[in-house]
Design a protein around this motif. Structure first.
Motif, PDB file in Angstrom:
ATOM      1  N   SER A 247     -42.249  -6.755 -32.097  1.00  0.00           N
ATOM      2  CA  SER A 247     -43.449  -7.108 -32.846  1.00  0.00           C
ATOM      3  C   SER A 247     -44.694  -6.477 -32.234  1.00  0.00           C
ATOM      4  O   SER A 247     -45.496  -5.840 -32.929  1.00  0.00           O
ATOM      5  CB  SER A 247     -43.593  -8.641 -32.886  1.00  0.00           C
ATOM      6  OG  SER A 247     -44.768  -9.017 -33.570  1.00  0.00           O
ATOM      7  N   ILE A 248     -44.845  -6.627 -30.921  1.00  0.00           N
ATOM      8  CA  ILE A 248     -46.028  -6.077 -30.249  1.00  0.00           C
ATOM      9  C   ILE A 248     -46.014  -4.546 -30.288  1.00  0.00           C
ATOM     10  O   ILE A 248     -47.067  -3.908 -30.418  1.00  0.00           O
ATOM     11  CB  ILE A 248     -46.092  -6.593 -28.799  1.00  0.00           C
ATOM     12  CG1 ILE A 248     -46.391  -8.102 -28.803  1.00  0.00           C
ATOM     13  CG2 ILE A 248     -47.159  -5.841 -27.994  1.00  0.00           C
ATOM     14  CD1 ILE A 248     -46.436  -8.739 -27.427  1.00  0.00           C
ATOM     15  N   SER A 249     -44.829  -3.950 -30.211  1.00  0.00           N
ATOM     16  CA  SER A 249     -44.725  -2.485 -30.230  1.00  0.00           C
ATOM     17  C   SER A 249     -45.205  -1.891 -31.541  1.00  0.00           C
ATOM     18  O   SER A 249     -45.570  -0.709 -31.606  1.00  0.00           O
ATOM     19  CB  SER A 249     -43.276  -2.054 -29.963  1.00  0.00           C
ATOM     20  OG  SER A 249     -42.848  -2.475 -28.692  1.00  0.00           O
ATOM     21  N   THR A 250     -45.222  -2.684 -32.592  1.00  0.00           N
ATOM     22  CA  THR A 250     -45.671  -2.215 -33.899  1.00  0.00           C
ATOM     23  C   THR A 250     -47.190  -2.097 -33.970  1.00  0.00           C
ATOM     24  O   THR A 250     -47.721  -1.350 -34.800  1.00  0.00           O
ATOM     25  CB  THR A 250     -45.178  -3.177 -35.007  1.00  0.00           C
ATOM     26  OG1 THR A 250     -43.775  -3.403 -34.841  1.00  0.00           O
ATOM     27  CG2 THR A 250     -45.421  -2.611 -36.393  1.00  0.00           C
ATOM     28  N   VAL A 251     -47.874  -2.824 -33.105  1.00  0.00           N
ATOM     29  CA  VAL A 251     -49.341  -2.810 -33.079  1.00  0.00           C
ATOM     30  C   VAL A 251     -49.824  -1.562 -32.338  1.00  0.00           C
ATOM     31  O   VAL A 251     -49.102  -0.987 -31.521  1.00  0.00           O
ATOM     32  CB  VAL A 251     -49.871  -4.094 -32.398  1.00  0.00           C
ATOM     33  CG1 VAL A 251     -51.392  -4.134 -32.385  1.00  0.00           C
ATOM     34  CG2 VAL A 251     -49.318  -5.332 -33.092  1.00  0.00           C
ATOM     35  N   SER A 252     -51.045  -1.157 -32.609  1.00  0.00           N
ATOM     36  CA  SER A 252     -51.644  -0.011 -31.918  1.00  0.00           C
ATOM     37  C   SER A 252     -51.530  -0.179 -30.403  1.00  0.00           C
ATOM     38  O   SER A 252     -51.753  -1.274 -29.868  1.00  0.00           O
ATOM     39  CB  SER A 252     -53.116   0.125 -32.323  1.00  0.00           C
ATOM     40  OG  SER A 252     -53.754   1.144 -31.565  1.00  0.00           O
ATOM     41  N   SER A 253     -51.180   0.901 -29.714  1.00  0.00           N
ATOM     42  CA  SER A 253     -50.915   0.837 -28.269  1.00  0.00           C
ATOM     43  C   SER A 253     -52.113   0.348 -27.454  1.00  0.00           C
ATOM     44  O   SER A 253     -51.931  -0.181 -26.355  1.00  0.00           O
ATOM     45  CB  SER A 253     -50.471   2.212 -27.767  1.00  0.00           C
ATOM     46  OG  SER A 253     -51.480   3.188 -28.024  1.00  0.00           O
ATOM     47  N   GLU A 254     -53.321   0.484 -27.972  1.00  0.00           N
ATOM     48  CA  GLU A 254     -54.490   0.037 -27.217  1.00  0.00           C
ATOM     49  C   GLU A 254     -54.501  -1.483 -27.019  1.00  0.00           C
ATOM     50  O   GLU A 254     -55.182  -1.998 -26.122  1.00  0.00           O
ATOM     51  CB  GLU A 254     -55.781   0.470 -27.925  1.00  0.00           C
ATOM     52  CG  GLU A 254     -55.954  -0.147 -29.315  1.00  0.00           C
ATOM     53  CD  GLU A 254     -57.221   0.330 -30.010  1.00  0.00           C
ATOM     54  OE1 GLU A 254     -58.325   0.033 -29.494  1.00  0.00           O
ATOM     55  OE2 GLU A 254     -57.090   1.007 -31.041  1.00  0.00           O
ATOM     56  N   TYR A 255     -53.733  -2.212 -27.840  1.00  0.00           N
ATOM     57  CA  TYR A 255     -53.691  -3.672 -27.724  1.00  0.00           C
ATOM     58  C   TYR A 255     -52.471  -4.181 -26.957  1.00  0.00           C
ATOM     59  O   TYR A 255     -52.384  -5.383 -26.676  1.00  0.00           O
ATOM     60  CB  TYR A 255     -53.674  -4.313 -29.119  1.00  0.00           C
ATOM     61  CG  TYR A 255     -54.968  -4.195 -29.875  1.00  0.00           C
ATOM     62  CD1 TYR A 255     -56.081  -4.957 -29.532  1.00  0.00           C
ATOM     63  CD2 TYR A 255     -55.089  -3.308 -30.949  1.00  0.00           C
ATOM     64  CE1 TYR A 255     -57.273  -4.850 -30.232  1.00  0.00           C
ATOM     65  CE2 TYR A 255     -56.275  -3.191 -31.655  1.00  0.00           C
ATOM     66  CZ  TYR A 255     -57.358  -3.970 -31.293  1.00  0.00           C
ATOM     67  OH  TYR A 255     -58.550  -3.865 -31.995  1.00  0.00           O
ATOM     68  N   HIS A 256     -51.525  -3.298 -26.618  1.00  0.00           N
ATOM     69  CA  HIS A 256     -50.273  -3.743 -26.021  1.00  0.00           C
ATOM     70  C   HIS A 256     -50.478  -4.584 -24.773  1.00  0.00           C
ATOM     71  O   HIS A 256     -49.922  -5.680 -24.647  1.00  0.00           O
ATOM     72  CB  HIS A 256     -49.378  -2.540 -25.702  1.00  0.00           C
ATOM     73  CG  HIS A 256     -48.763  -1.922 -26.912  1.00  0.00           C
ATOM     74  ND1 HIS A 256     -47.915  -0.828 -26.871  1.00  0.00           N
ATOM     75  CD2 HIS A 256     -48.871  -2.250 -28.232  1.00  0.00           C
ATOM     76  CE1 HIS A 256     -47.536  -0.517 -28.100  1.00  0.00           C
ATOM     77  NE2 HIS A 256     -48.111  -1.356 -28.943  1.00  0.00           N
TER      78      HIS A 256
END
Length: 302
Positions: free
Chosen positions: A264-273
């Protein structure tokens, strides 16, 4: 008057006046009993008045609107203290992926039946983060009837990356019942008692290797039921927690909780990981299972 906050879950309804740093004033079961009207209980003279159990909320969503209306009337007018004609404002928590039709029906109920002066629905994931002073993070909400994984960036849920699974505490209770039946075949345990046993004994192994060790060596607990029967609880308590990480135990072809969170988190833009991983928050009653230490009979591993 301050607004009323209502969180109607599949098992418990939480409600109270909006006030900083205070727990909900009311926590009561969502499940209700309805007395069957004349003619519903069947034909015949001398038939006794019967009651049926009603679940207004199933898997996080309202399914029985008549029952929900009755429950809210009791909460708002009897317990909160609203007066008819002087209703205030209300905030409802909104489960992940609530269908638009259900939200519209709730709004209609609030304004037409309860005559509220103001209504707002806020997503559960956002409110959970607000409660701990965050505006960004990832919530893993393991409730009675569903699991929601929701990355939240700057106060907004990233819906494309969010995931909902219709498994929860009730499925773990049923699993626990099946496992206890295997080890205690001569004992018939009511499901309500199983629920209490799960809350008392169920736990998560610290890691995969610890769970594997429970296969051969695990402490045995003896529990006396209300009717005097004695049951043994051993590895079953670990299987309940492990089902969250190995859904195959429940007969499901799904990735486990940790894998789902990472995906789920990997789907978000990498700047928010980094921010999302560092601010991952567990919510829901099922998330309160303990991780016991040094319970393997062979002793702690050095």
């Amino acid at each position: 008057m301050e607004a009323v906050v209502v969180d109607a879950g599949s098992k418990l309804l939480k409600a109270g006046i909006a006030s900083p740093d205070q727990n909900p004033a009311l926590i009561l079961p969502t499940k209700m009993k309805r007395v069957l009207e004349e003619g519903e209980a069947g034909e015949g003279e001398g038939s006794e008045v019967e009651e049926v159990t009603v679940d207004p909320v199933v898997r996080g969503f309202v399914k029985d609107w008549d029952a929900m209306e009755d429950l809210l009337k009791h909460v708002l007018y009897t317990l909160i203290g609203w007066e008819i004609g002087e209703e205030g404002q209300i905030l409802f928590t909104d489960p992940l992926f609530t269908p638009k039709a259900l939200r519209e029906q709730l709004v209609q109920l609030m304004f037409e039946t309860f005559n509220v002066s103001g209504f707002y629905a806020s997503e559960q994931a956002v409110l959970s983060l607000y409660a701990v002073g965050r505006i960004s993070g990832c919530t893993v909400d393991i409730g009675h009837g569903k699991i929601d994984i929701a990355p939240v960036c700057e106060g907004a849920v990233h819906h494309i990356a969010s995931k909902r699974f219709e498994i929860g505490g009730i499925d773990l209770t049923n699993l626990f019942a099946r496992e206890l039946q295997k080890s205690n075949p001569l004992v018939n345990i009511d499901i309500s008692e199983i629920e209490k046993l799960k809350e008392q004994y169920a736990c998560c192994a610290e890691d995969q290797s610890t769970f594997d060790e429970t296969q051969n060596s695990c402490q045995t607990e003896k529990h006396t039921l209300p009717d005097g029967q004695v049951i043994t609880i051993k590895r079953e308590r670990y299987i309940v927690g492990e089902a969250l990480f190995q859904p195959s135990i429940l007969g499901l072809e799904e990735y486990g909780l940790v894998d789902q969170l990472v995906r789920s988190i990997s789907t978000v833009s990498s700047e928010y990981h980094r921010q999302l991983f560092e601010n991952t928050m567990l919510c829901g009653g099922t998330a309160s299972m303990t991780v016991p230490s040094q319970e393997i009979e062979e002793g702690p591993v050095e």
